[in-house]
Design a protein around this motif. Sequence first.
Motif, PDB file in Angstrom:
ATOM      1  N   UNK A 279      37.293  31.492  29.812  1.00 27.93           N
ATOM      2  CA  UNK A 279      36.674  31.679  31.125  1.00 27.93           C
ATOM      3  C   UNK A 279      37.746  31.296  32.146  1.00 27.93           C
ATOM      4  N   UNK A 280      38.307  32.274  32.855  1.00 32.14           N
ATOM      5  CA  UNK A 280      39.439  31.983  33.752  1.00 32.14           C
ATOM      6  C   UNK A 280      39.104  30.968  34.843  1.00 32.14           C
ATOM      7  N   UNK A 281      37.802  30.765  35.146  1.00 29.59           N
ATOM      8  CA  UNK A 281      37.423  29.776  36.159  1.00 29.59           C
ATOM      9  C   UNK A 281      37.287  28.372  35.568  1.00 29.59           C
ATOM     10  N   UNK A 282      37.434  28.263  34.272  1.00 28.12           N
ATOM     11  CA  UNK A 282      37.259  26.964  33.618  1.00 28.12           C
ATOM     12  C   UNK A 282      35.946  26.946  32.848  1.00 28.12           C
ATOM     13  N   UNK A 283      36.040  26.584  31.567  1.00 26.14           N
ATOM     14  CA  UNK A 283      34.834  26.513  30.732  1.00 26.14           C
ATOM     15  C   UNK A 283      34.052  25.241  31.069  1.00 26.14           C
ATOM     16  N   UNK A 284      32.748  25.306  30.886  1.00 29.28           N
ATOM     17  CA  UNK A 284      31.923  24.097  30.998  1.00 29.28           C
ATOM     18  C   UNK A 284      31.988  23.426  29.612  1.00 29.28           C
TER      19      UNK A 284
END
Length: 415
Positions: free
Chosen positions: A248-253
């Motif tokens: 996930x390019x926005x950062x994984x949870x």
Amino acid sequence: MTTRTPLDEARDQLSSAVKTLGYEQGIYDMLAAPRREMTVSIPLRRDDGRVELVTGHRVQHNLTRGPAKGGLRFSPDVDLDEVRALAMWMTWKCALVDVPYGGAKGGIRIDPRLYSQSELERVTRRYTSEIMPIIGPEKDIPAPDIGTDEQTMAWMMDTYSASQGHTVLGVVTGKPVSLGGSLGRASATSRGVTIVALEALAALGEEPSESTAAVQGFGKVGRGAARFLAQAGVAVTAVSDQYGAIMNPDGLDIASVEAFVDETGSVVGHPGSYAIDGPSILTLRCTVLVPAAVEGVLNADNAARVQAQIVVEGANGPTTASADRILQAHGVMVVPDILANAGGVIVSYFEWVQANQAYWWSESEVEQRLADRMKSAWDDVTLYARDHFLSLRDAATCLAVQRVADAHVLRGLYP
Ligand code: NAD
């Protein structure tokens, strides 16, 4: 072309350190060979009554600075040369972070996913009983590694204790906290990885909040590293396990990935991500790459395509010597395994100290002492690298080899 083994890589690193330090060939010969090794055949009664023969090893690479110390691995890929390499790296790691141990490693050639808990218990107990003559709190202290966990350590401790007629907590580390384990041990390797990753970011003038990370392997080391990096503000954009990788390019949870893994057994299919090809995690654009799975994953085939600025070796031996040269030529900072993943053995040492004294420290005390030791090892290595114009790996290996060789010289040869 002959395939190079982890032992070839480990011996090359030693050879290069011995040359840099100007030592004679005899020192290399002495340090290239394990001090003691034991191979055992373990007859395992399967749950259906069949008997299967399983092979196990325990290698003690060096005992000069104290008892041997190192993990026990359950994997179908275990072989004696791999165990020898891992034992040698343990010697350097213990010397580098200055805990009073030599290095060892154990392995059982078995895929733990194919066996029931009671079968694993029988294998563990019989292996412990076979290697009993060479282990003990003052001889050799096993710990968890790939495919083993605190339950494995509880069985080993119980088997050893039964043979001695009394409870011996100091024979293994990585035990359950309710059974003489140390607070902070389970997360120690991952915390250590994160501490040096943050030091490396600071050294390159990068802010954690503007950095990204990719973590290969989502087991005891990778999972915690992903969690602590995310907690430090780094966007963890990709993680993987043996079944595949997710991004996930926005950062994984990471908390939700952990919950998903607990439920399904793999990162693959996590709803807040898309799937990518497993090995491609190593060549993603990111600030920090943490290989935290197995050996040799960064090699001559893919090293030139690594786009990370920093590689922090959560795993042991993830980078081959040829990959190391390529990464160095491309200006990638590699924080070597013997420094990066030393948090585990540091807190194992704390666990052994506590167990031997029957006196327990608080979690914050353990974490503070771990951070102090990791930071001081980071300072030692980076200073040595700067003063001697060496890569961090060469600097770390030289420092460690020097400490072990000094101990040999001081003790002298017997007879
Ligand atoms: P583990 O068994 O808990 O986890 C291993 C992880 O790697 C799993 O998620 C597995 O699915 C994944 N994996 C295996 N093969 C893979 C592949 N080819 N590609 C991607 N993922 C793969 O093991 P661990 O204890 O986390 O150990 C990982 C590494 O860290 C090993 O090299 C080990 O020697 C090293 N290490 C562990 C510790 C420790 O305290 N556990 C300490 C120092 C170093």
